[in-house]
Design an enzyme around this catalytic site. Sequence first.
Site, PDB file in Angstrom:
ATOM      1  N   GLY A 262       0.787  -1.227   0.000  1.00 27.27           N
ATOM      2  CA  GLY A 262       0.000   0.000   0.000  1.00 27.27           C
ATOM      3  C   GLY A 262       0.817   1.274   0.000  1.00 27.27           C
ATOM      4  O   GLY A 262       0.276   2.356   0.216  1.00 27.27           O
ATOM      5  N   PRO A 305       5.366  -4.421  -0.773  1.00 21.40           N
ATOM      6  CA  PRO A 305       5.094  -3.385  -1.766  1.00 21.40           C
ATOM      7  C   PRO A 305       4.898  -3.998  -3.145  1.00 21.40           C
ATOM      8  O   PRO A 305       5.602  -4.932  -3.525  1.00 21.40           O
ATOM      9  CB  PRO A 305       6.373  -2.533  -1.736  1.00 21.40           C
ATOM     10  CG  PRO A 305       7.442  -3.479  -1.283  1.00 21.40           C
ATOM     11  CD  PRO A 305       6.782  -4.457  -0.360  1.00 21.40           C
ATOM     12  N   GLY A 306       3.927  -3.502  -3.871  1.00 23.50           N
ATOM     13  CA  GLY A 306       3.718  -3.946  -5.252  1.00 23.50           C
ATOM     14  C   GLY A 306       3.957  -2.766  -6.180  1.00 23.50           C
ATOM     15  O   GLY A 306       4.990  -2.637  -6.841  1.00 23.50           O
ATOM     16  N   ARG A 344      -7.796   1.742 -14.355  1.00 23.32           N
ATOM     17  CA  ARG A 344      -7.723   2.411 -13.050  1.00 23.32           C
ATOM     18  C   ARG A 344      -8.484   3.739 -13.013  1.00 23.32           C
ATOM     19  O   ARG A 344      -8.930   4.165 -11.967  1.00 23.32           O
ATOM     20  CB  ARG A 344      -6.260   2.643 -12.651  1.00 23.32           C
ATOM     21  CG  ARG A 344      -5.502   1.332 -12.378  1.00 23.32           C
ATOM     22  CD  ARG A 344      -4.173   1.565 -11.677  1.00 23.32           C
ATOM     23  NE  ARG A 344      -4.353   2.084 -10.353  1.00 23.32           N
ATOM     24  CZ  ARG A 344      -4.223   3.341 -10.004  1.00 23.32           C
ATOM     25  NH1 ARG A 344      -3.861   4.239 -10.896  1.00 23.32           N
ATOM     26  NH2 ARG A 344      -4.431   3.725  -8.769  1.00 23.32           N
ATOM     27  N   TYR A 348     -11.003   3.639 -10.074  1.00 24.63           N
ATOM     28  CA  TYR A 348     -10.613   4.392  -8.871  1.00 24.63           C
ATOM     29  C   TYR A 348     -10.582   5.903  -9.087  1.00 24.63           C
ATOM     30  O   TYR A 348     -10.070   6.626  -8.244  1.00 24.63           O
ATOM     31  CB  TYR A 348      -9.200   3.978  -8.409  1.00 24.63           C
ATOM     32  CG  TYR A 348      -8.986   2.506  -8.279  1.00 24.63           C
ATOM     33  CD1 TYR A 348      -9.780   1.740  -7.433  1.00 24.63           C
ATOM     34  CD2 TYR A 348      -7.984   1.861  -8.994  1.00 24.63           C
ATOM     35  CE1 TYR A 348      -9.579   0.375  -7.314  1.00 24.63           C
ATOM     36  CE2 TYR A 348      -7.770   0.502  -8.885  1.00 24.63           C
ATOM     37  CZ  TYR A 348      -8.583  -0.237  -8.034  1.00 24.63           C
ATOM     38  OH  TYR A 348      -8.381  -1.580  -7.915  1.00 24.63           O
ATOM     39  N   CYS A 375     -16.157   1.218 -26.229  1.00 24.05           N
ATOM     40  CA  CYS A 375     -17.557   1.631 -26.305  1.00 24.05           C
ATOM     41  C   CYS A 375     -18.139   1.923 -24.930  1.00 24.05           C
ATOM     42  O   CYS A 375     -19.122   1.310 -24.508  1.00 24.05           O
ATOM     43  CB  CYS A 375     -18.364   0.560 -27.020  1.00 24.05           C
ATOM     44  SG  CYS A 375     -17.731   0.226 -28.657  1.00 24.05           S
ATOM     45  N   GLU A 376     -17.513   2.788 -24.207  1.00 20.89           N
ATOM     46  CA  GLU A 376     -17.973   3.228 -22.888  1.00 20.89           C
ATOM     47  C   GLU A 376     -17.658   4.709 -22.764  1.00 20.89           C
ATOM     48  O   GLU A 376     -16.518   5.117 -23.022  1.00 20.89           O
ATOM     49  CB  GLU A 376     -17.200   2.520 -21.761  1.00 20.89           C
ATOM     50  CG  GLU A 376     -17.397   1.041 -21.661  1.00 20.89           C
ATOM     51  CD  GLU A 376     -18.725   0.659 -21.037  1.00 20.89           C
ATOM     52  OE1 GLU A 376     -19.251   1.440 -20.221  1.00 20.89           O
ATOM     53  OE2 GLU A 376     -19.240  -0.415 -21.391  1.00 20.89           O
ATOM     54  N   TYR A 405      -0.588  -2.520 -11.884  1.00 24.18           N
ATOM     55  CA  TYR A 405      -2.043  -2.659 -12.017  1.00 24.18           C
ATOM     56  C   TYR A 405      -2.550  -2.134 -13.361  1.00 24.18           C
ATOM     57  O   TYR A 405      -3.658  -1.611 -13.440  1.00 24.18           O
ATOM     58  CB  TYR A 405      -2.766  -1.966 -10.848  1.00 24.18           C
ATOM     59  CG  TYR A 405      -2.322  -2.498  -9.514  1.00 24.18           C
ATOM     60  CD1 TYR A 405      -2.711  -3.761  -9.082  1.00 24.18           C
ATOM     61  CD2 TYR A 405      -1.470  -1.760  -8.695  1.00 24.18           C
ATOM     62  CE1 TYR A 405      -2.270  -4.270  -7.866  1.00 24.18           C
ATOM     63  CE2 TYR A 405      -1.027  -2.264  -7.479  1.00 24.18           C
ATOM     64  CZ  TYR A 405      -1.434  -3.519  -7.076  1.00 24.18           C
ATOM     65  OH  TYR A 405      -0.996  -4.027  -5.882  1.00 24.18           O
TER      66      TYR A 405
HETATM   67  C1  LIG Z   1      -2.296  -8.442   0.692  1.00 25.66           C
HETATM   68  C2  LIG Z   1      -1.712  -7.414  -0.193  1.00 25.66           C
HETATM   69  N1  LIG Z   1      -0.397  -7.169  -0.105  1.00 25.66           N
HETATM   70  C3  LIG Z   1       0.196  -6.255  -0.904  1.00 25.66           C
HETATM   71  C4  LIG Z   1      -0.538  -5.545  -1.834  1.00 25.66           C
HETATM   72  C5  LIG Z   1       0.183  -4.560  -2.690  1.00 25.66           C
HETATM   73  O1  LIG Z   1      -0.321  -3.275  -2.557  1.00 25.66           O
HETATM   74  P1  LIG Z   1       0.459  -2.079  -3.290  1.00 25.66           P
HETATM   75  O2  LIG Z   1       0.654  -2.489  -4.703  1.00 25.66           O
HETATM   76  O3  LIG Z   1      -0.479  -0.921  -3.163  1.00 25.66           O
HETATM   77  O4  LIG Z   1       1.740  -1.905  -2.571  1.00 25.66           O
HETATM   78  C6  LIG Z   1      -1.918  -5.746  -1.947  1.00 25.66           C
HETATM   79  C7  LIG Z   1      -2.705  -5.002  -2.909  1.00 25.66           C
HETATM   80  O5  LIG Z   1      -3.886  -5.089  -3.039  1.00 25.66           O
HETATM   81  C8  LIG Z   1      -2.521  -6.723  -1.103  1.00 25.66           C
HETATM   82  O6  LIG Z   1      -3.822  -6.978  -1.178  1.00 25.66           O
END
Ligand SMILES: Cc1ncc(COP(=O)(O)O)c(C=O)c1O
Length: 447
Positions: A262, A305-306, A344, A348, A375-376, A405
Amino acid sequence: MTLLEIFPSLRSGMPSPRVDTSVWPCETHYDELGRITVAGVALADIADQYGTPTYVLDETEVRRRCRTYRKHFPDAEIIYAGKALLTRSVARWIAEEGLSLDVCSGGELAIALAAGVDPARIVLHGTGKPFCELEAAVAAGVGRIVVDSLAEITLLAALATAPQQVLLRLSPGIDVPGHPAVRTGATDQKFGLPLGSAQAREAVERVLRQPNLRLVGFHCHLGSQIHDPDFYGEAIRRLVAELARVRHDHGVTLTELDLGGGHAVAYRRGDPELNLAELADIIDDALDAACARTHHPRPHIAMEPGRAIVAHAGVTLYRVMAIKHIDNGHTYVIVDGGMNDNPRVALYDARYDAVVASRHPTGPHLTATVAGRYCEAGDILARDIRLPADLRPGEVLAVPSTGAYHHSLASSYNGVGRPPIVSVYEGRSREMVRRETYGDLMSRDLG
Ligand SMILES: Cc1ncc(COP(=O)(O)O)c(C=O)c1O
Protein backbone atom coordinates in the site's frame (compact mmCIF):
# COMPACT_ATOMS: atom_id res chain seq x y z
CA MET A 1 12.57 31.38 -28.67
CA THR A 2 14.63 29.58 -26.06
CA LEU A 3 18.21 28.42 -26.55
CA LEU A 4 17.00 24.82 -26.47
CA GLU A 5 14.62 25.47 -29.33
CA ILE A 6 17.35 27.02 -31.44
CA PHE A 7 19.86 24.27 -30.59
CA PRO A 8 17.85 21.07 -30.00
CA SER A 9 21.06 19.04 -29.62
CA LEU A 10 21.55 20.78 -26.25
CA ARG A 11 18.59 18.74 -24.99
CA SER A 12 20.31 15.41 -25.51
CA GLY A 13 20.87 13.66 -22.19
CA MET A 14 19.14 16.42 -20.19
CA PRO A 15 16.09 15.65 -18.11
CA SER A 16 13.17 17.47 -19.72
CA PRO A 17 10.42 19.28 -17.89
CA ARG A 18 8.16 16.90 -19.81
CA VAL A 19 9.72 13.98 -17.96
CA ASP A 20 9.73 14.65 -14.24
CA THR A 21 11.61 11.78 -12.58
CA SER A 22 9.08 11.70 -9.74
CA VAL A 23 6.77 9.87 -12.15
CA TRP A 24 9.05 8.67 -14.96
CA PRO A 25 11.83 6.05 -14.80
CA CYS A 26 15.12 7.64 -13.65
CA GLU A 27 16.81 6.89 -16.96
CA THR A 28 14.38 9.04 -18.96
CA HIS A 29 15.90 11.65 -21.22
CA TYR A 30 15.32 12.97 -24.65
CA ASP A 31 17.39 12.68 -27.77
CA GLU A 32 18.63 15.24 -30.28
CA LEU A 33 15.26 15.08 -32.07
CA GLY A 34 13.43 15.93 -28.86
CA ARG A 35 12.04 12.39 -28.62
CA ILE A 36 11.65 10.88 -25.14
CA THR A 37 14.01 7.98 -24.43
CA VAL A 38 13.81 5.47 -21.60
CA ALA A 39 16.94 3.43 -20.83
CA GLY A 40 18.42 4.78 -24.04
CA VAL A 41 15.55 3.68 -26.31
CA ALA A 42 13.32 6.23 -28.06
CA LEU A 43 9.67 5.62 -27.19
CA ALA A 44 8.66 6.61 -30.73
CA ASP A 45 10.87 3.81 -32.09
CA ILE A 46 9.19 1.33 -29.76
CA ALA A 47 5.78 2.49 -31.01
CA ASP A 48 6.94 2.00 -34.62
CA GLN A 49 8.50 -1.40 -34.00
CA TYR A 50 5.92 -3.02 -31.70
CA GLY A 51 2.78 -1.03 -32.51
CA THR A 52 0.50 0.71 -30.04
CA PRO A 53 -0.76 0.60 -27.42
CA THR A 54 2.32 -0.89 -25.79
CA TYR A 55 3.49 -1.11 -22.21
CA VAL A 56 7.16 -0.21 -21.84
CA LEU A 57 8.96 -1.49 -18.75
CA ASP A 58 12.39 -0.28 -17.62
CA GLU A 59 14.21 -3.24 -16.05
CA THR A 60 16.81 -1.03 -14.36
CA GLU A 61 14.09 0.98 -12.65
CA VAL A 62 12.46 -2.16 -11.24
CA ARG A 63 15.82 -3.38 -9.95
CA ARG A 64 16.63 0.07 -8.55
CA ARG A 65 13.39 0.15 -6.57
CA CYS A 66 14.10 -3.33 -5.14
CA ARG A 67 17.53 -2.13 -4.00
CA THR A 68 16.06 1.02 -2.47
CA TYR A 69 13.77 -1.13 -0.33
CA ARG A 70 16.59 -3.42 0.71
CA LYS A 71 18.72 -0.41 1.63
CA HIS A 72 16.01 1.20 3.77
CA PHE A 73 14.88 -2.05 5.41
CA PRO A 74 17.98 -4.25 5.71
CA ASP A 75 16.44 -6.41 8.44
CA ALA A 76 12.97 -6.79 6.96
CA GLU A 77 11.74 -9.26 4.39
CA ILE A 78 10.56 -7.43 1.29
CA ILE A 79 7.90 -9.46 -0.45
CA TYR A 80 6.99 -8.07 -3.87
CA ALA A 81 3.21 -8.19 -4.43
CA GLY A 82 2.97 -9.89 -7.81
CA LYS A 83 -0.58 -8.70 -8.39
CA ALA A 84 0.89 -5.34 -9.42
CA LEU A 85 2.65 -6.94 -12.41
CA LEU A 86 3.82 -10.50 -12.80
CA THR A 87 5.60 -12.05 -15.74
CA ARG A 88 8.35 -14.64 -15.62
CA SER A 89 10.98 -11.96 -16.29
CA VAL A 90 9.67 -9.70 -13.54
CA ALA A 91 9.62 -12.64 -11.11
CA ARG A 92 13.25 -13.39 -11.99
CA TRP A 93 14.40 -9.79 -11.56
CA ILE A 94 12.69 -9.60 -8.18
CA ALA A 95 14.26 -12.87 -7.02
CA GLU A 96 17.71 -11.81 -8.29
CA GLU A 97 17.39 -8.60 -6.25
CA GLY A 98 16.77 -10.65 -3.10
CA LEU A 99 13.04 -10.04 -2.69
CA SER A 100 10.43 -12.66 -1.85
CA LEU A 101 7.19 -12.89 -3.84
CA ASP A 102 3.54 -12.63 -2.84
CA VAL A 103 1.16 -14.51 -5.13
CA CYS A 104 -2.61 -14.47 -4.76
CA SER A 105 -3.76 -17.27 -7.07
CA GLY A 106 -2.75 -20.56 -8.61
CA GLY A 107 -1.99 -18.67 -11.84
CA GLU A 108 0.46 -16.30 -10.18
CA LEU A 109 1.99 -19.25 -8.34
CA ALA A 110 2.46 -21.07 -11.66
CA ILE A 111 4.24 -18.03 -13.17
CA ALA A 112 6.50 -17.72 -10.12
CA LEU A 113 7.43 -21.40 -10.19
CA ALA A 114 7.99 -21.33 -13.96
CA ALA A 115 10.37 -18.40 -13.43
CA GLY A 116 12.36 -20.50 -11.00
CA VAL A 117 11.48 -18.55 -7.85
CA ASP A 118 12.43 -20.55 -4.74
CA PRO A 119 9.07 -21.82 -3.34
CA ALA A 120 10.33 -21.11 0.17
CA ARG A 121 10.38 -17.38 -0.80
CA ILE A 122 6.74 -17.44 -1.98
CA VAL A 123 3.83 -16.27 0.17
CA LEU A 124 0.31 -17.29 -0.89
CA HIS A 125 -2.51 -14.80 -0.34
CA GLY A 126 -6.17 -14.65 -1.22
CA THR A 127 -9.59 -14.33 0.24
CA GLY A 128 -11.54 -17.40 -0.89
CA LYS A 129 -8.64 -19.54 -2.06
CA PRO A 130 -9.96 -22.55 -4.02
CA PHE A 131 -9.00 -25.97 -2.67
CA CYS A 132 -7.00 -26.85 -5.80
CA GLU A 133 -4.89 -23.67 -5.40
CA LEU A 134 -4.16 -24.41 -1.76
CA GLU A 135 -3.28 -27.94 -2.79
CA ALA A 136 -0.86 -26.67 -5.47
CA ALA A 137 0.75 -24.26 -3.01
CA VAL A 138 1.25 -26.90 -0.32
CA ALA A 139 2.56 -29.38 -2.89
CA ALA A 140 5.01 -26.77 -4.24
CA GLY A 141 6.27 -26.12 -0.71
CA VAL A 142 5.48 -22.40 -0.54
CA GLY A 143 7.12 -20.73 2.44
CA ARG A 144 3.99 -19.27 4.00
CA ILE A 145 0.26 -19.26 3.44
CA VAL A 146 -1.72 -16.29 4.72
CA VAL A 147 -4.91 -17.71 6.22
CA ASP A 148 -7.89 -15.52 5.50
CA SER A 149 -10.84 -17.39 7.07
CA LEU A 150 -11.85 -20.15 9.47
CA ALA A 151 -12.97 -22.37 6.57
CA GLU A 152 -9.51 -22.17 5.03
CA ILE A 153 -7.94 -23.60 8.18
CA THR A 154 -10.02 -26.76 7.76
CA LEU A 155 -8.91 -27.13 4.12
CA LEU A 156 -5.28 -26.49 4.95
CA ALA A 157 -5.30 -28.87 7.89
CA ALA A 158 -6.55 -31.59 5.55
CA LEU A 159 -3.90 -30.80 2.95
CA ALA A 160 -0.76 -30.31 5.00
CA THR A 161 0.97 -33.63 5.52
CA ALA A 162 4.20 -31.90 6.54
CA PRO A 163 4.71 -28.73 8.63
CA GLN A 164 3.34 -25.68 6.77
CA GLN A 165 4.03 -22.18 8.01
CA VAL A 166 1.01 -19.87 8.07
CA LEU A 167 0.27 -16.28 8.95
CA LEU A 168 -3.20 -15.17 10.00
CA ARG A 169 -4.57 -12.11 8.22
CA LEU A 170 -6.16 -9.67 10.65
CA SER A 171 -7.94 -6.41 9.89
CA PRO A 172 -6.62 -4.05 12.55
CA GLY A 173 -9.52 -1.58 12.36
CA ILE A 174 -7.41 1.19 10.83
CA ASP A 175 -9.38 3.13 8.28
CA VAL A 176 -6.91 4.90 6.00
CA PRO A 177 -8.22 7.66 3.75
CA GLY A 178 -8.58 6.88 0.06
CA HIS A 179 -10.92 5.40 -2.51
CA PRO A 180 -13.41 3.01 -0.79
CA ALA A 181 -12.40 0.22 -3.19
CA VAL A 182 -8.89 0.07 -1.72
CA ARG A 183 -9.49 0.58 2.03
CA THR A 184 -8.71 -2.87 3.40
CA GLY A 185 -7.59 -2.24 6.96
CA ALA A 186 -11.01 -1.29 8.32
CA THR A 187 -13.05 -3.83 10.27
CA ASP A 188 -16.10 -3.98 7.97
CA GLN A 189 -14.60 -5.45 4.80
CA LYS A 190 -14.07 -8.87 3.27
CA PHE A 191 -10.38 -9.55 3.92
CA GLY A 192 -9.04 -11.47 6.92
CA LEU A 193 -10.64 -11.51 10.36
CA PRO A 194 -11.18 -8.47 12.59
CA LEU A 195 -8.44 -8.09 15.19
CA GLY A 196 -9.83 -8.79 18.66
CA SER A 197 -12.92 -10.60 17.34
CA ALA A 198 -14.11 -14.00 18.58
CA GLN A 199 -13.48 -15.39 15.07
CA ALA A 200 -9.89 -14.18 15.05
CA ARG A 201 -9.28 -15.79 18.46
CA GLU A 202 -10.89 -18.99 17.30
CA ALA A 203 -8.72 -18.94 14.18
CA VAL A 204 -5.57 -18.74 16.33
CA GLU A 205 -6.75 -21.65 18.49
CA ARG A 206 -7.70 -23.77 15.50
CA VAL A 207 -4.38 -23.27 13.74
CA LEU A 208 -2.46 -23.99 16.94
CA ARG A 209 -4.41 -27.27 17.35
CA GLN A 210 -3.39 -28.54 13.89
CA PRO A 211 -0.27 -30.73 14.10
CA ASN A 212 1.00 -29.69 10.65
CA LEU A 213 0.18 -25.99 10.69
CA ARG A 214 2.77 -23.65 12.22
CA LEU A 215 1.38 -20.24 13.08
CA VAL A 216 4.35 -17.88 12.70
CA GLY A 217 2.62 -14.53 13.00
CA PHE A 218 0.04 -12.04 11.75
CA HIS A 219 -0.54 -10.20 8.51
CA CYS A 220 -2.45 -7.03 7.74
CA HIS A 221 -2.88 -4.87 4.66
CA LEU A 222 -4.21 -1.40 5.35
CA GLY A 223 -5.06 -0.25 1.84
CA SER A 224 -3.48 1.47 -1.14
CA GLN A 225 -1.69 4.72 -1.80
CA ILE A 226 -0.88 5.28 1.89
CA HIS A 227 1.54 8.19 2.23
CA ASP A 228 1.31 8.75 5.98
CA PRO A 229 3.73 6.25 7.62
CA ASP A 230 2.00 6.65 11.01
CA PHE A 231 -0.69 4.19 9.91
CA TYR A 232 1.95 1.45 9.82
CA GLY A 233 3.15 2.43 13.30
CA GLU A 234 -0.40 2.11 14.60
CA ALA A 235 -0.78 -1.31 12.92
CA ILE A 236 2.39 -2.48 14.70
CA ARG A 237 1.10 -1.29 18.07
CA ARG A 238 -2.16 -3.18 17.63
CA LEU A 239 -0.61 -6.35 16.20
CA VAL A 240 2.17 -6.57 18.82
CA ALA A 241 -0.53 -6.36 21.51
CA GLU A 242 -2.19 -9.36 19.84
CA LEU A 243 1.12 -11.26 19.70
CA ALA A 244 1.42 -10.65 23.43
CA ARG A 245 -2.13 -11.90 24.03
CA VAL A 246 -1.36 -15.14 22.15
CA ARG A 247 1.80 -15.58 24.20
CA HIS A 248 -0.11 -15.02 27.43
CA ASP A 249 -3.10 -17.24 26.53
CA HIS A 250 -1.32 -20.05 24.66
CA GLY A 251 2.32 -19.88 25.71
CA VAL A 252 3.34 -19.56 22.05
CA THR A 253 5.72 -16.85 20.84
CA LEU A 254 4.89 -15.76 17.30
CA THR A 255 7.82 -14.25 15.45
CA GLU A 256 6.53 -12.44 12.35
CA LEU A 257 4.49 -9.38 11.46
CA ASP A 258 3.73 -8.82 7.80
CA LEU A 259 2.51 -5.26 7.32
CA GLY A 260 1.26 -5.73 3.75
CA GLY A 261 1.77 -3.17 1.02
CA GLY A 262 0.00 0.00 0.00
CA HIS A 263 3.00 2.34 -0.21
CA ALA A 264 1.92 5.44 -2.14
CA VAL A 265 3.57 6.45 -5.40
CA ALA A 266 3.04 9.56 -7.50
CA TYR A 267 1.02 9.19 -10.67
CA ARG A 268 1.38 12.84 -11.57
CA ARG A 269 3.94 15.45 -10.66
CA GLY A 270 3.32 16.61 -7.09
CA ASP A 271 1.31 13.59 -5.90
CA PRO A 272 2.34 12.59 -2.35
CA GLU A 273 4.51 9.47 -1.93
CA LEU A 274 5.39 7.36 1.09
CA ASN A 275 8.82 8.35 2.38
CA LEU A 276 10.68 5.08 3.01
CA ALA A 277 13.25 6.61 5.42
CA GLU A 278 10.39 7.93 7.56
CA LEU A 279 8.61 4.60 7.37
CA ALA A 280 11.75 2.79 8.54
CA ASP A 281 12.04 5.11 11.56
CA ILE A 282 8.38 4.77 12.46
CA ILE A 283 8.49 0.98 12.23
CA ASP A 284 11.56 0.90 14.47
CA ASP A 285 10.08 3.25 17.06
CA ALA A 286 6.71 1.49 17.09
CA LEU A 287 8.37 -1.91 17.53
CA ASP A 288 10.58 -0.64 20.37
CA ALA A 289 7.67 0.93 22.21
CA ALA A 290 5.14 -1.86 21.65
CA CYS A 291 7.56 -4.65 22.54
CA ALA A 292 8.75 -2.82 25.67
CA ARG A 293 5.15 -2.23 26.78
CA THR A 294 4.08 -5.86 26.27
CA HIS A 295 7.42 -7.52 27.15
CA HIS A 296 7.21 -9.34 23.83
CA PRO A 297 10.33 -10.17 21.80
CA ARG A 298 10.72 -8.06 18.68
CA PRO A 299 9.02 -9.81 15.77
CA HIS A 300 10.59 -10.06 12.34
CA ILE A 301 8.99 -7.52 9.97
CA ALA A 302 7.87 -8.24 6.41
CA MET A 303 6.23 -5.86 3.96
CA GLU A 304 4.65 -6.34 0.57
CA PRO A 305 5.09 -3.39 -1.77
CA GLY A 306 3.72 -3.95 -5.25
CA ARG A 307 3.05 -0.62 -6.95
CA ALA A 308 6.07 1.04 -5.31
CA ILE A 309 8.37 -1.46 -7.03
CA VAL A 310 7.00 -1.33 -10.58
CA ALA A 311 4.71 1.69 -11.11
CA HIS A 312 7.40 4.16 -12.17
CA ALA A 313 9.16 1.60 -14.34
CA GLY A 314 6.18 1.54 -16.72
CA VAL A 315 5.18 3.91 -19.51
CA THR A 316 2.27 3.22 -21.86
CA LEU A 317 2.42 4.34 -25.47
CA TYR A 318 -0.65 5.23 -27.54
CA ARG A 319 -1.15 6.62 -30.99
CA VAL A 320 -3.49 9.55 -31.46
CA MET A 321 -6.39 8.44 -33.66
CA ALA A 322 -8.54 11.56 -33.78
CA ILE A 323 -8.93 15.00 -32.24
CA LYS A 324 -12.43 16.41 -31.65
CA HIS A 325 -13.19 19.99 -30.68
CA ILE A 326 -16.63 20.35 -29.09
CA ASP A 327 -18.52 23.61 -29.44
CA ASN A 328 -18.34 24.24 -25.69
CA GLY A 329 -14.57 24.48 -26.02
CA HIS A 330 -13.75 20.98 -24.81
CA THR A 331 -11.18 18.97 -26.80
CA TYR A 332 -11.07 15.15 -26.90
CA VAL A 333 -7.92 13.39 -28.03
CA ILE A 334 -8.90 9.84 -28.99
CA VAL A 335 -6.17 7.21 -28.75
CA ASP A 336 -5.94 3.56 -29.78
CA GLY A 337 -6.03 2.20 -26.20
CA GLY A 338 -7.99 3.14 -23.10
CA MET A 339 -9.85 1.37 -20.32
CA ASN A 340 -8.78 -2.10 -21.49
CA ASP A 341 -5.12 -1.38 -20.81
CA ASN A 342 -5.74 1.12 -18.00
CA PRO A 343 -8.96 0.45 -16.08
CA ARG A 344 -7.72 2.41 -13.05
CA VAL A 345 -9.34 5.64 -14.17
CA ALA A 346 -12.78 4.04 -14.37
CA LEU A 347 -12.24 1.92 -11.23
CA TYR A 348 -10.61 4.39 -8.87
CA ASP A 349 -10.97 7.75 -10.55
CA ALA A 350 -7.17 7.71 -10.92
CA ARG A 351 -5.53 10.77 -12.53
CA TYR A 352 -2.76 10.59 -15.13
CA ASP A 353 -0.77 12.88 -17.34
CA ALA A 354 0.19 12.27 -20.98
CA VAL A 355 2.90 13.84 -23.12
CA VAL A 356 3.91 13.75 -26.75
CA ALA A 357 6.76 11.25 -27.02
CA SER A 358 7.86 11.82 -30.59
CA ARG A 359 8.95 15.48 -30.55
CA HIS A 360 9.61 18.39 -28.27
CA PRO A 361 6.55 20.63 -28.61
CA THR A 362 7.47 24.29 -28.80
CA GLY A 363 4.20 26.04 -29.69
CA PRO A 364 1.10 26.90 -27.66
CA HIS A 365 -0.83 24.35 -25.62
CA LEU A 366 -4.49 23.47 -25.21
CA THR A 367 -6.37 21.68 -22.46
CA ALA A 368 -7.73 18.31 -23.55
CA THR A 369 -9.16 15.05 -22.30
CA VAL A 370 -7.45 11.91 -23.56
CA ALA A 371 -10.15 9.31 -24.23
CA GLY A 372 -9.92 5.67 -25.27
CA ARG A 373 -11.31 3.74 -28.22
CA TYR A 374 -13.77 1.56 -26.29
CA CYS A 375 -17.56 1.63 -26.31
CA GLU A 376 -17.97 3.23 -22.89
CA ALA A 377 -18.39 6.94 -22.17
CA GLY A 378 -16.28 6.41 -19.03
CA ASP A 379 -13.34 5.24 -21.14
CA ILE A 380 -11.08 8.16 -20.24
CA LEU A 381 -7.30 8.08 -19.69
CA ALA A 382 -6.45 11.62 -18.61
CA ARG A 383 -8.72 14.57 -17.91
CA ASP A 384 -7.96 18.22 -18.53
CA ILE A 385 -4.29 17.92 -19.34
CA ARG A 386 -2.06 20.26 -21.33
CA LEU A 387 -1.15 19.03 -24.79
CA PRO A 388 0.37 20.82 -27.78
CA ALA A 389 -2.25 22.74 -29.72
CA ASP A 390 -0.78 21.39 -32.96
CA LEU A 391 -1.11 17.72 -31.89
CA ARG A 392 -1.97 15.56 -34.92
CA PRO A 393 -3.44 12.09 -35.47
CA GLY A 394 -0.62 9.58 -35.79
CA GLU A 395 1.55 11.11 -33.07
CA VAL A 396 2.63 9.04 -30.09
CA LEU A 397 1.47 9.90 -26.58
CA ALA A 398 3.22 8.45 -23.52
CA VAL A 399 1.57 8.00 -20.12
CA PRO A 400 4.05 7.55 -17.25
CA SER A 401 3.63 5.65 -13.98
CA THR A 402 1.75 2.80 -15.59
CA GLY A 403 3.86 -0.18 -14.51
CA ALA A 404 1.52 -1.37 -11.72
CA TYR A 405 -2.04 -2.66 -12.02
CA HIS A 406 -2.23 -1.93 -15.74
CA HIS A 407 -1.16 -5.10 -17.53
CA SER A 408 -2.40 -7.18 -14.58
CA LEU A 409 -5.86 -5.55 -14.68
CA ALA A 410 -6.14 -5.41 -18.47
CA SER A 411 -9.05 -6.92 -20.40
CA SER A 412 -9.89 -7.67 -24.03
CA TYR A 413 -13.25 -5.86 -24.05
CA ASN A 414 -14.65 -5.08 -27.50
CA GLY A 415 -12.51 -7.89 -28.92
CA VAL A 416 -9.32 -5.86 -28.66
CA GLY A 417 -6.28 -7.91 -27.63
CA ARG A 418 -4.16 -6.85 -24.66
CA PRO A 419 -0.99 -4.86 -25.44
CA PRO A 420 2.51 -6.32 -25.33
CA ILE A 421 5.06 -5.52 -22.63
CA VAL A 422 8.37 -4.34 -24.08
CA SER A 423 11.24 -4.17 -21.65
CA VAL A 424 14.05 -1.69 -22.13
CA TYR A 425 17.55 -2.13 -20.76
CA GLU A 426 20.83 -0.40 -21.60
CA GLY A 427 19.76 0.86 -25.02
CA ARG A 428 17.93 -2.30 -26.12
CA SER A 429 14.27 -3.28 -26.26
CA ARG A 430 12.81 -6.77 -25.94
CA GLU A 431 9.23 -8.01 -26.19
CA MET A 432 8.59 -9.72 -22.83
CA VAL A 433 4.92 -10.39 -23.40
CA ARG A 434 3.56 -10.34 -26.95
CA ARG A 435 0.38 -8.63 -28.09
CA GLU A 436 -2.80 -10.71 -27.76
CA THR A 437 -3.88 -11.80 -31.23
CA TYR A 438 -7.32 -12.52 -32.71
CA GLY A 439 -6.25 -16.17 -32.53
CA ASP A 440 -5.64 -15.79 -28.78
CA LEU A 441 -9.06 -14.21 -28.37
CA MET A 442 -10.72 -17.14 -30.15
CA SER A 443 -8.60 -19.88 -28.59
CA ARG A 444 -11.07 -20.50 -25.75
CA ASP A 445 -14.12 -20.19 -27.98
CA LEU A 446 -14.90 -23.81 -28.81
CA GLY A 447 -17.35 -22.93 -31.58
C1 LIG B 1 -2.30 -8.44 0.69
C2 LIG B 1 -1.71 -7.41 -0.19
N1 LIG B 1 -0.40 -7.17 -0.11
C3 LIG B 1 0.20 -6.25 -0.90
C4 LIG B 1 -0.54 -5.55 -1.83
C5 LIG B 1 0.18 -4.56 -2.69
O1 LIG B 1 -0.32 -3.28 -2.56
P1 LIG B 1 0.46 -2.08 -3.29
O2 LIG B 1 0.65 -2.49 -4.70
O3 LIG B 1 -0.48 -0.92 -3.16
O4 LIG B 1 1.74 -1.90 -2.57
C6 LIG B 1 -1.92 -5.75 -1.95
C7 LIG B 1 -2.71 -5.00 -2.91
O5 LIG B 1 -3.89 -5.09 -3.04
C8 LIG B 1 -2.52 -6.72 -1.10
O6 LIG B 1 -3.82 -6.98 -1.18
